[in-house]
Design a protein around this motif. Structure first.
Motif, PDB file in Angstrom:
ATOM      1  N   UNK A  58       0.822  -1.222   0.000  1.00  0.00           N
ATOM      2  CA  UNK A  58       0.000   0.000   0.000  1.00  0.00           C
ATOM      3  C   UNK A  58       0.851   1.266   0.000  1.00  0.00           C
ATOM      4  N   UNK A  59       2.148   1.132  -0.144  1.00  0.00           N
ATOM      5  CA  UNK A  59       3.030   2.308  -0.033  1.00  0.00           C
ATOM      6  C   UNK A  59       2.697   3.408  -1.027  1.00  0.00           C
ATOM      7  N   UNK A  60       2.328   3.039  -2.241  1.00  0.00           N
ATOM      8  CA  UNK A  60       2.016   4.056  -3.254  1.00  0.00           C
ATOM      9  C   UNK A  60       0.790   4.878  -2.836  1.00  0.00           C
ATOM     10  N   UNK A  61      -0.231   4.207  -2.354  1.00  0.00           N
ATOM     11  CA  UNK A  61      -1.440   4.902  -1.903  1.00  0.00           C
ATOM     12  C   UNK A  61      -1.120   5.769  -0.688  1.00  0.00           C
ATOM     13  N   UNK A  62      -0.371   5.207   0.252  1.00  0.00           N
ATOM     14  CA  UNK A  62       0.002   5.958   1.443  1.00  0.00           C
ATOM     15  C   UNK A  62       0.826   7.197   1.071  1.00  0.00           C
ATOM     16  N   UNK A  63       1.734   7.038   0.134  1.00  0.00           N
ATOM     17  CA  UNK A  63       2.571   8.165  -0.284  1.00  0.00           C
ATOM     18  C   UNK A  63       1.733   9.262  -0.944  1.00  0.00           C
ATOM     19  N   UNK A  75       2.178  20.019   7.395  1.00  0.00           N
ATOM     20  CA  UNK A  75       2.338  19.367   8.695  1.00  0.00           C
ATOM     21  C   UNK A  75       2.595  17.886   8.476  1.00  0.00           C
ATOM     22  N   UNK A  76       3.828  17.462   8.781  1.00  0.00           N
ATOM     23  CA  UNK A  76       4.191  16.076   8.510  1.00  0.00           C
ATOM     24  C   UNK A  76       3.486  15.084   9.425  1.00  0.00           C
ATOM     25  N   UNK A  77       3.186  15.466  10.661  1.00  0.00           N
ATOM     26  CA  UNK A  77       2.498  14.550  11.563  1.00  0.00           C
ATOM     27  C   UNK A  77       1.063  14.303  11.092  1.00  0.00           C
ATOM     28  N   UNK A  78       0.385  15.365  10.712  1.00  0.00           N
ATOM     29  CA  UNK A  78      -0.968  15.239  10.175  1.00  0.00           C
ATOM     30  C   UNK A  78      -0.951  14.364   8.917  1.00  0.00           C
ATOM     31  N   UNK A  79      -0.010  14.631   8.036  1.00  0.00           N
ATOM     32  CA  UNK A  79       0.098  13.852   6.800  1.00  0.00           C
ATOM     33  C   UNK A  79       0.362  12.376   7.107  1.00  0.00           C
ATOM     34  N   UNK A  80       1.158  12.109   8.116  1.00  0.00           N
ATOM     35  CA  UNK A  80       1.455  10.735   8.497  1.00  0.00           C
ATOM     36  C   UNK A  80       0.225   9.995   9.005  1.00  0.00           C
ATOM     37  N   UNK A  81      -0.589  10.659   9.814  1.00  0.00           N
ATOM     38  CA  UNK A  81      -1.802  10.033  10.343  1.00  0.00           C
ATOM     39  C   UNK A  81      -2.765   9.688   9.205  1.00  0.00           C
ATOM     40  N   UNK A  82      -2.950  10.629   8.303  1.00  0.00           N
ATOM     41  CA  UNK A  82      -3.881  10.410   7.191  1.00  0.00           C
ATOM     42  C   UNK A  82      -3.342   9.303   6.274  1.00  0.00           C
ATOM     43  N   UNK A  83      -2.047   9.327   6.043  1.00  0.00           N
ATOM     44  CA  UNK A  83      -1.410   8.294   5.225  1.00  0.00           C
ATOM     45  C   UNK A  83      -1.642   6.914   5.834  1.00  0.00           C
ATOM     46  N   UNK A  84      -1.519   6.812   7.151  1.00  0.00           N
ATOM     47  CA  UNK A  84      -1.775   5.534   7.829  1.00  0.00           C
ATOM     48  C   UNK A  84      -3.215   5.083   7.629  1.00  0.00           C
ATOM     49  N   UNK A  85      -4.158   6.028   7.676  1.00  0.00           N
ATOM     50  CA  UNK A  85      -5.566   5.686   7.422  1.00  0.00           C
ATOM     51  C   UNK A  85      -5.728   5.075   6.048  1.00  0.00           C
TER      52      UNK A  85
END
Length: 119
Positions: A58-63, A75-85
């Motif tokens: 799922x890395x492509x979708x997460x990226x 905001x990298x933390x916000x982006x990380x949370x959404x990416x994990x979703x």
């Protein structure tokens, strides 16, 4: 089919107005129950299903989700949370995993809202 669904969710994500988001409040709501407990419950269920199964990465979708959010919020933390979703959603769809709370998480993105707190 799954890729199309994920691209549609990414499109909805790109329409969210991140200027209206109180990022600190959002992150706090995500780090606490009920959101955190439910997210972890679903994550653990999906991870258990992945054991012994071959699942596409799922890395492509997460990226793509990460870059969409980061470009709009810086905001990298916000982006990380959404990416994990988005990784969780993609894995669950590929594995055929269904859950009422997960459906609510997906619905937030479909409605162009960021999920946090009680869904």
């Amino acid at each position: 089919m799954i890729e199309k669904q994920m691209l549609e969710l990414l499109d909805h994500l790109s329409r969210i107005n991140f200027e209206e988001v109180d990022i600190d409040d959002f992150l706090e709501q995500r780090d606490n129950d009920p959101f955190d407990g439910e997210w972890m419950r679903v994550y653990q269920a999906v991870e258990a299903l992945k054991t012994g199964n071959v699942v596409d990465d799922t890395k492509e979708i997460e990226e793509k989700a990460y870059l969409t959010v980061y470009e709009k919020s810086e905001d990298d933390e916000l982006a990380g949370y959404i990416s994990d979703d988005f990784g969780l959603i993609a894995d669950s769809r590929r594995l055929g995993y269904s859950d009422q709370w997960l459906d609510k998480l997906i619905a937030c993105y479909e409605e162009e809202k960021l999920p946090c707190g009680t869904l």
